[in-house]
Every structure is written in structure tokens, then in C-alpha cells.
Write a protein that holds these residues in place. Structure first.
Motif, PDB file in Angstrom:
ATOM      1  N   VAL A   1       0.835  -1.204   0.000  1.00 43.50           N
ATOM      2  CA  VAL A   1       0.000   0.000   0.000  1.00 43.50           C
ATOM      3  C   VAL A   1       0.871   1.256   0.000  1.00 43.50           C
ATOM      4  O   VAL A   1       0.590   2.219  -0.716  1.00 43.50           O
ATOM      5  CB  VAL A   1      -0.977  -0.004   1.197  1.00 43.50           C
ATOM      6  N   LEU A   2       1.922   1.222   0.788  1.00 41.45           N
ATOM      7  CA  LEU A   2       2.816   2.387   0.879  1.00 41.45           C
ATOM      8  C   LEU A   2       3.896   2.375  -0.198  1.00 41.45           C
ATOM      9  O   LEU A   2       4.620   3.360  -0.339  1.00 41.45           O
ATOM     10  CB  LEU A   2       3.472   2.446   2.259  1.00 41.45           C
ATOM     11  N   ASP A   3       4.015   1.257  -0.922  1.00 44.62           N
ATOM     12  CA  ASP A   3       5.093   1.066  -1.897  1.00 44.62           C
ATOM     13  C   ASP A   3       6.421   1.409  -1.232  1.00 44.62           C
ATOM     14  O   ASP A   3       7.226   2.186  -1.740  1.00 44.62           O
ATOM     15  CB  ASP A   3       4.864   1.908  -3.156  1.00 44.62           C
ATOM     16  N   ASN A   4       6.660   0.767  -0.068  1.00 40.44           N
ATOM     17  CA  ASN A   4       7.768   1.144   0.788  1.00 40.44           C
ATOM     18  C   ASN A   4       8.802   0.027   0.882  1.00 40.44           C
ATOM     19  O   ASN A   4       8.527  -1.036   1.436  1.00 40.44           O
ATOM     20  CB  ASN A   4       7.229   1.489   2.176  1.00 40.44           C
ATOM     21  N   VAL A   5       9.978   0.290   0.367  1.00 44.64           N
ATOM     22  CA  VAL A   5      11.049  -0.710   0.376  1.00 44.64           C
ATOM     23  C   VAL A   5      11.515  -1.021   1.792  1.00 44.64           C
ATOM     24  O   VAL A   5      11.942  -2.143   2.075  1.00 44.64           O
ATOM     25  CB  VAL A   5      12.235  -0.273  -0.517  1.00 44.64           C
ATOM     26  N   TRP A   6      11.419  -0.060   2.707  1.00 50.16           N
ATOM     27  CA  TRP A   6      11.900  -0.282   4.070  1.00 50.16           C
ATOM     28  C   TRP A   6      11.001  -1.249   4.828  1.00 50.16           C
ATOM     29  O   TRP A   6      11.498  -2.032   5.667  1.00 50.16           O
ATOM     30  CB  TRP A   6      12.074   1.042   4.799  1.00 50.16           C
ATOM     31  N   VAL A   7       9.718  -1.227   4.553  1.00 52.92           N
ATOM     32  CA  VAL A   7       8.814  -2.205   5.173  1.00 52.92           C
ATOM     33  C   VAL A   7       9.092  -3.592   4.592  1.00 52.92           C
ATOM     34  O   VAL A   7       9.109  -4.587   5.321  1.00 52.92           O
ATOM     35  CB  VAL A   7       7.331  -1.800   4.992  1.00 52.92           C
TER      36      VAL A   7
ATOM     37  N   LEU B   1      16.398  -4.948  -5.934  1.00 50.83           N
ATOM     38  CA  LEU B   1      15.988  -4.297  -7.179  1.00 50.83           C
ATOM     39  C   LEU B   1      15.435  -2.892  -6.926  1.00 50.83           C
ATOM     40  O   LEU B   1      15.726  -1.962  -7.678  1.00 50.83           O
ATOM     41  CB  LEU B   1      14.962  -5.145  -7.924  1.00 50.83           C
ATOM     42  N   SER B   2      14.648  -2.755  -5.865  1.00 53.73           N
ATOM     43  CA  SER B   2      14.086  -1.443  -5.550  1.00 53.73           C
ATOM     44  C   SER B   2      15.183  -0.435  -5.233  1.00 53.73           C
ATOM     45  O   SER B   2      15.163   0.695  -5.721  1.00 53.73           O
ATOM     46  CB  SER B   2      13.115  -1.551  -4.378  1.00 53.73           C
TER      47      SER B   2
ATOM     48  N   TRP C   1       9.146  -0.869  -9.882  1.00 56.05           N
ATOM     49  CA  TRP C   1       8.057  -1.824  -9.662  1.00 56.05           C
ATOM     50  C   TRP C   1       8.443  -2.996  -8.771  1.00 56.05           C
ATOM     51  O   TRP C   1       7.644  -3.902  -8.525  1.00 56.05           O
ATOM     52  CB  TRP C   1       7.536  -2.359 -10.994  1.00 56.05           C
ATOM     53  N   ALA C   2       9.661  -3.020  -8.244  1.00 63.52           N
ATOM     54  CA  ALA C   2      10.169  -4.185  -7.514  1.00 63.52           C
ATOM     55  C   ALA C   2       9.397  -4.465  -6.225  1.00 63.52           C
ATOM     56  O   ALA C   2       9.065  -5.621  -5.944  1.00 63.52           O
ATOM     57  CB  ALA C   2      11.653  -4.010  -7.218  1.00 63.52           C
ATOM     58  N   VAL C   3       9.107  -3.439  -5.439  1.00 63.57           N
ATOM     59  CA  VAL C   3       8.364  -3.665  -4.188  1.00 63.57           C
ATOM     60  C   VAL C   3       6.993  -4.238  -4.501  1.00 63.57           C
ATOM     61  O   VAL C   3       6.543  -5.198  -3.861  1.00 63.57           O
ATOM     62  CB  VAL C   3       8.253  -2.360  -3.364  1.00 63.57           C
ATOM     63  N   THR C   4       6.338  -3.689  -5.507  1.00 60.08           N
ATOM     64  CA  THR C   4       5.010  -4.165  -5.876  1.00 60.08           C
ATOM     65  C   THR C   4       5.054  -5.609  -6.362  1.00 60.08           C
ATOM     66  O   THR C   4       4.283  -6.446  -5.897  1.00 60.08           O
ATOM     67  CB  THR C   4       4.395  -3.265  -6.962  1.00 60.08           C
TER      68      THR C   4
ATOM     69  N   ALA D   1       4.014  -8.578  -3.877  1.00 59.50           N
ATOM     70  CA  ALA D   1       2.790  -9.292  -4.272  1.00 59.50           C
ATOM     71  C   ALA D   1       3.007 -10.794  -4.275  1.00 59.50           C
ATOM     72  O   ALA D   1       2.141 -11.558  -3.812  1.00 59.50           O
ATOM     73  CB  ALA D   1       2.316  -8.812  -5.641  1.00 59.50           C
ATOM     74  N   LEU D   2       4.142 -11.248  -4.779  1.00 58.13           N
ATOM     75  CA  LEU D   2       4.433 -12.687  -4.742  1.00 58.13           C
ATOM     76  C   LEU D   2       4.447 -13.204  -3.305  1.00 58.13           C
ATOM     77  O   LEU D   2       3.867 -14.247  -2.996  1.00 58.13           O
ATOM     78  CB  LEU D   2       5.785 -12.973  -5.404  1.00 58.13           C
TER      79      LEU D   2
END
Length: 147
Positions: free
Chosen positions: A33-39, A101-102, A108-111, A115-116
């Protein structure tokens, strides 16, 4: 997706990994939801702890042992900790790829990798279907086949 009770010779409480999968689902939903790499990185670290140090070492394991398990009756059966631990390794690989990758600029890597991972975590939490555990068992069957 982590087992959350200490492994014994007899096995682990199978409700622990499902609880951990539910927590993982929530954490991954926040990352998406946040598109957050740190999470996503936080979740990768949780996977790394469970994979490297054992299922009982997971922070989600501590939550289960401390707050959930004392309120439940004994489990009907115990399970081998090896398949859920392997599943943690699979989760680590998937989320680590997303993080790397992010951080390398792939937008698009976090998404994609979140998602996987969330699909696998949700299937385990909601239906008890552990994809990583099934992978472990399939590999074990292949390894035990005569040549």
C-alpha cells in the motif's frame, strides 16, 4: 510463514506458522500500500532471522509464544519444523530480490515481489497452504527417488 514455537524432537505447533503468516500478510500489505522498500526490508529481516537462526527465533514467534499460545489448548498434532523453515528461506529470497531491485532503482520491484510474497503468506494464513513447505516436500521426494 514462520514457525513460532521452539522446535522439539517431536515437532512444532502448526498454529504458530499460520499466525506468523497472518502477521506477514499484514506487514506485506503495508509494504504494498505504501510502496515502501523499508517495510519490505523489515519483512526480509524477519524471514532471515527465522531462516538462519530457527523458527523460534523469529519476532513473530515471540509474539505467538507470548500472547497467543498461552490462551490456546495444546495442538492436536505437531509438525516437522524443516518445511516451514525452508518456507522462510523462500520468503527471504523473494523479498530480498524485491529490496535489492528497488534500491537499484527498479520502480516496480516492491510491488512485484511484495505481491508474490503476500500471496504465499495469505494462502498459508487463510487456508493452511504453505507453498514453501510444499516446495520442500517436493524437493525431498525428488532427492529420495532412485536414480
Amino acid at each position: 510463514m514462520t514457525s513460532t514455537t521452539p522446535a522439539t524432537a517431536a515437532g512444532i505447533d502448526p498454529r504458530g506458522p499460520r499466525f506468523a503468516a497472518a502477521v506477514t500478510t499484514v506487514v506485506l500489505a503495508v509494504a504494498l500500500v505504501l510502496d515502501n522498500v523499508w517495510v519490505l526490508l523489515f519483512q526480509a529481516v524477519v524471514f532471515a532471522i527465522a531462516s538462519g537462526l530457527g523458527l523460534g527465533a523469529s519476532p513473530y514467534g515471540w509474539l505467538y509464544r507470548t500472547f497467543v499460545r498461552p490462551r490456546l489448548g495444546p495442538p492436536a498434532e505437531l509438525e516437522d519444523p524443516a518445511p516451514p523453515r525452508f518456507a522462510q528461506t523462500v520468503g527471504l529470497v523473494v523479498t530480498a530480490i524485491g529490496v535489492v531491485l528497488s534500491l537499484a532503482g527498479v520502480t516496480w520491484a516492491v510491488t512485484a515481489f511484495g505481491a508474490l510474497a503476500i500471496v504465499a503468506a495469505f494462502l498459508n494464513a487463510a487456508f493452511g497452504l504453505c507453498i514453501g513447505c510444499e516446495m520442500y516436500l517436493a524437493i525431498a521426494r525428488l532427492r529420495s527417488r532412485p536414480a
